[in-house]
Motif scaffolding. Structure first.
Motif, PDB file in Angstrom:
ATOM      1  N   GLY A 116      -0.303   5.316  10.021  1.00  0.00           N
ATOM      2  CA  GLY A 116      -1.757   5.478   9.973  1.00  0.00           C
ATOM      3  C   GLY A 116      -2.329   5.419   8.569  1.00  0.00           C
ATOM      4  O   GLY A 116      -3.542   5.269   8.391  1.00  0.00           O
ATOM      5  N   LEU A 117      -1.481   5.513   7.562  1.00  0.00           N
ATOM      6  CA  LEU A 117      -1.955   5.458   6.174  1.00  0.00           C
ATOM      7  C   LEU A 117      -2.367   4.039   5.812  1.00  0.00           C
ATOM      8  O   LEU A 117      -1.613   3.094   6.017  1.00  0.00           O
ATOM      9  CB  LEU A 117      -0.853   5.917   5.211  1.00  0.00           C
ATOM     10  N   THR A 118      -3.582   3.915   5.294  1.00  0.00           N
ATOM     11  CA  THR A 118      -4.065   2.582   4.894  1.00  0.00           C
ATOM     12  C   THR A 118      -4.038   2.406   3.378  1.00  0.00           C
ATOM     13  O   THR A 118      -3.925   1.292   2.873  1.00  0.00           O
ATOM     14  CB  THR A 118      -5.506   2.354   5.402  1.00  0.00           C
ATOM     15  N   SER A 119      -4.135   3.529   2.661  1.00  0.00           N
ATOM     16  CA  SER A 119      -4.073   3.449   1.191  1.00  0.00           C
ATOM     17  C   SER A 119      -3.578   4.780   0.636  1.00  0.00           C
ATOM     18  O   SER A 119      -3.709   5.825   1.278  1.00  0.00           O
ATOM     19  CB  SER A 119      -5.452   3.114   0.603  1.00  0.00           C
ATOM     20  N   ILE A 120      -3.017   4.707  -0.532  1.00  0.00           N
ATOM     21  CA  ILE A 120      -2.528   5.919  -1.203  1.00  0.00           C
ATOM     22  C   ILE A 120      -2.555   5.687  -2.706  1.00  0.00           C
ATOM     23  O   ILE A 120      -2.308   4.573  -3.177  1.00  0.00           O
ATOM     24  CB  ILE A 120      -1.099   6.290  -0.710  1.00  0.00           C
ATOM     25  N   GLU A 121      -2.926   6.707  -3.455  1.00  0.00           N
ATOM     26  CA  GLU A 121      -2.979   6.598  -4.905  1.00  0.00           C
ATOM     27  C   GLU A 121      -1.882   7.470  -5.519  1.00  0.00           C
ATOM     28  O   GLU A 121      -1.827   8.674  -5.263  1.00  0.00           O
ATOM     29  CB  GLU A 121      -4.340   7.042  -5.431  1.00  0.00           C
ATOM     30  N   ILE A 122      -1.032   6.850  -6.276  1.00  0.00           N
ATOM     31  CA  ILE A 122       0.035   7.575  -6.946  1.00  0.00           C
ATOM     32  C   ILE A 122      -0.445   7.944  -8.342  1.00  0.00           C
ATOM     33  O   ILE A 122      -0.802   7.053  -9.140  1.00  0.00           O
ATOM     34  CB  ILE A 122       1.314   6.735  -7.019  1.00  0.00           C
ATOM     35  N   PRO A 123      -0.491   9.227  -8.672  1.00  0.00           N
ATOM     36  CA  PRO A 123      -1.001   9.628  -9.996  1.00  0.00           C
ATOM     37  C   PRO A 123      -0.065   9.230 -11.126  1.00  0.00           C
ATOM     38  O   PRO A 123       1.142   9.019 -10.904  1.00  0.00           O
ATOM     39  CB  PRO A 123      -1.114  11.152  -9.877  1.00  0.00           C
ATOM     40  N   SER A 124      -0.606   9.126 -12.311  1.00  0.00           N
ATOM     41  CA  SER A 124       0.154   8.682 -13.480  1.00  0.00           C
ATOM     42  C   SER A 124       1.224   9.704 -13.904  1.00  0.00           C
ATOM     43  O   SER A 124       2.105   9.407 -14.711  1.00  0.00           O
ATOM     44  CB  SER A 124      -0.775   8.401 -14.653  1.00  0.00           C
ATOM     45  N   SER A 125       1.151  10.884 -13.326  1.00  0.00           N
ATOM     46  CA  SER A 125       2.122  11.941 -13.634  1.00  0.00           C
ATOM     47  C   SER A 125       3.485  11.672 -13.009  1.00  0.00           C
ATOM     48  O   SER A 125       4.518  12.196 -13.448  1.00  0.00           O
ATOM     49  CB  SER A 125       1.601  13.295 -13.159  1.00  0.00           C
ATOM     50  N   VAL A 126       3.506  10.837 -11.963  1.00  0.00           N
ATOM     51  CA  VAL A 126       4.751  10.546 -11.251  1.00  0.00           C
ATOM     52  C   VAL A 126       5.672   9.672 -12.102  1.00  0.00           C
ATOM     53  O   VAL A 126       5.280   8.595 -12.566  1.00  0.00           O
ATOM     54  CB  VAL A 126       4.473   9.863  -9.897  1.00  0.00           C
ATOM     55  N   THR A 127       6.890  10.176 -12.299  1.00  0.00           N
ATOM     56  CA  THR A 127       7.859   9.439 -13.124  1.00  0.00           C
ATOM     57  C   THR A 127       8.985   8.854 -12.272  1.00  0.00           C
ATOM     58  O   THR A 127       9.744   8.004 -12.737  1.00  0.00           O
ATOM     59  CB  THR A 127       8.466  10.366 -14.203  1.00  0.00           C
ATOM     60  N   SER A 128       9.111   9.314 -11.039  1.00  0.00           N
ATOM     61  CA  SER A 128      10.170   8.747 -10.175  1.00  0.00           C
ATOM     62  C   SER A 128       9.743   8.771  -8.730  1.00  0.00           C
ATOM     63  O   SER A 128       8.988   9.648  -8.303  1.00  0.00           O
ATOM     64  CB  SER A 128      11.465   9.541 -10.354  1.00  0.00           C
TER      65      SER A 128
END
Length: 308
Positions: free
Chosen positions: A296-308
């Motif tokens: 059901g997910l159409t979009s998602i934003e990964i924050p710049s804090s994510v390193t892995s």
């Protein structure tokens, strides 16, 4: 003083067991029912425990299938582990206020048990204490209880609601696993941790509020809680464990607080009803398959804090 011989019980080979009572109304010979005393006496249909008995040993009535009811006298202060385990014909019993704890596996597999009264003297409920008590529809845990063991109510699928007292500090691993009839549960603000698979397969659970006191949610804590539509994670939680919400297909929204730094492997796998999710800037790690099968997910934003 007159002594009267009274029938205590009948063994599975037909032999009768007697106890002796004096004219003051109590037995003065039996003080302890030893470990495995009536082990596998599956033809035993009734038993009278005299009020001189102080202790019931481990596995004392284990697999006494024919036992339908038992009265535990107020003289009893100790009930051993597995004392009534697999007494599948047992429908009800009352624990006297002289008992301080319900040991491990005491009522394990008592599928016919529909009701039980736990007195306010009890401070702890042992591991597997009511495991597979499928006929149990309700139970009141008194405020005196501070500890509930792992798998204590595992597969108690007849339970529809339960109130955890404010004296309890943690919900152990698989404590309510398979309680498929459970529709609601209130977690008190005294609880600091929810163990692995604590509410796994609680299919009818529609909502749950996790208090701000909780700092840890274990792996698969809400595994395949299909009926769960929403959940609020408090800002006290630092990480979302592996498979924490795996298979919660009814979940449409979830708010991840800015306190969370990691999302575990397969944390939201197969949450097909989830249409949107916001990952806060505090998150540095997203595990394998964290959102796998979230159709059901159409979009998602990964924050710049994510390193892995």
């Amino acid at each position: 003083m007159s002594i009267e011989k009274k029938l205590f019980g009948i063994l599975n080979d037909g032999r009768e067991v007697y106890a002796y009572e004096d004219n003051q109304g109590y037995d003065n010979t039996v003080t302890t029912i030893g470990a495995k005393a009536f082990y596998c006496c599956n033809a035993l249909t009734s038993v009278t425990i005299p009020n001189s008995v102080k202790s019931i040993g481990n596995d004392a009535f284990y697999k006494c299938y024919g036992l339908t009811s038992i009265e535990i006298p107020s003289s009893v202060t100790n009930i051993g582990d597995g004392a009534f385990a697999d007494c599948s014909g047992l429908t009800s019993t009352k624990i006297p206020s002289s008992v301080k704890s319900i040991g491990h596996c005491v009522f394990y597999g008592c599928r016919g048990l529909t009701s039980i009264e736990i007195p306010s003297s009890v401070t702890s409920i042992g591991v597997f204490a009511f495991y597979d008590c499928r006929g149990l529809t309700s139970i009141e845990i008194p405020a005196s209880v501070t500890s509930i063991g792992e798998s204590a109510f595992y597969d108690c699928r007849g339970l529809t609601s339960i109130e955890i007292p404010a004296s309890v500090k943690s919900i152990g691993n698989t404590t309510f696993y398979g309680c498929s009839g459970l529709t609601s549960i209130e977690i008190p603000s005294s609880v600091t941790s929810i163990g692995s698979e604590a509410f796994g397969f609680c299919c009818d659970l529609t909502s749950i509020k996790i208090p701000s006191s909780v700092t840890s949610i274990g792996e698969s804590a809400f595994y395949k809680c299909y009926g769960l539509t929403s959940i609020e994670i408090p800002s006290s939680v630092k990480s979302i464990g592996k498979r924490a919400f795996y298979g919660c297909s009814g979940l449409t929204s979830i708010e991840i607080p800015s306190s969370v730094t990691s999302i575990g492997d397969y944390a939201f796998e197969d949450c097909g009803g989830l249409t949107s999710i916001e990952i806060p800037a505090s998150v540095t790690s997203i595990g394998d398959g964290a959102f796998s099968g979230c159709s059901g997910l159409t979009s998602i934003e990964i924050p710049s804090s994510v390193t892995s």
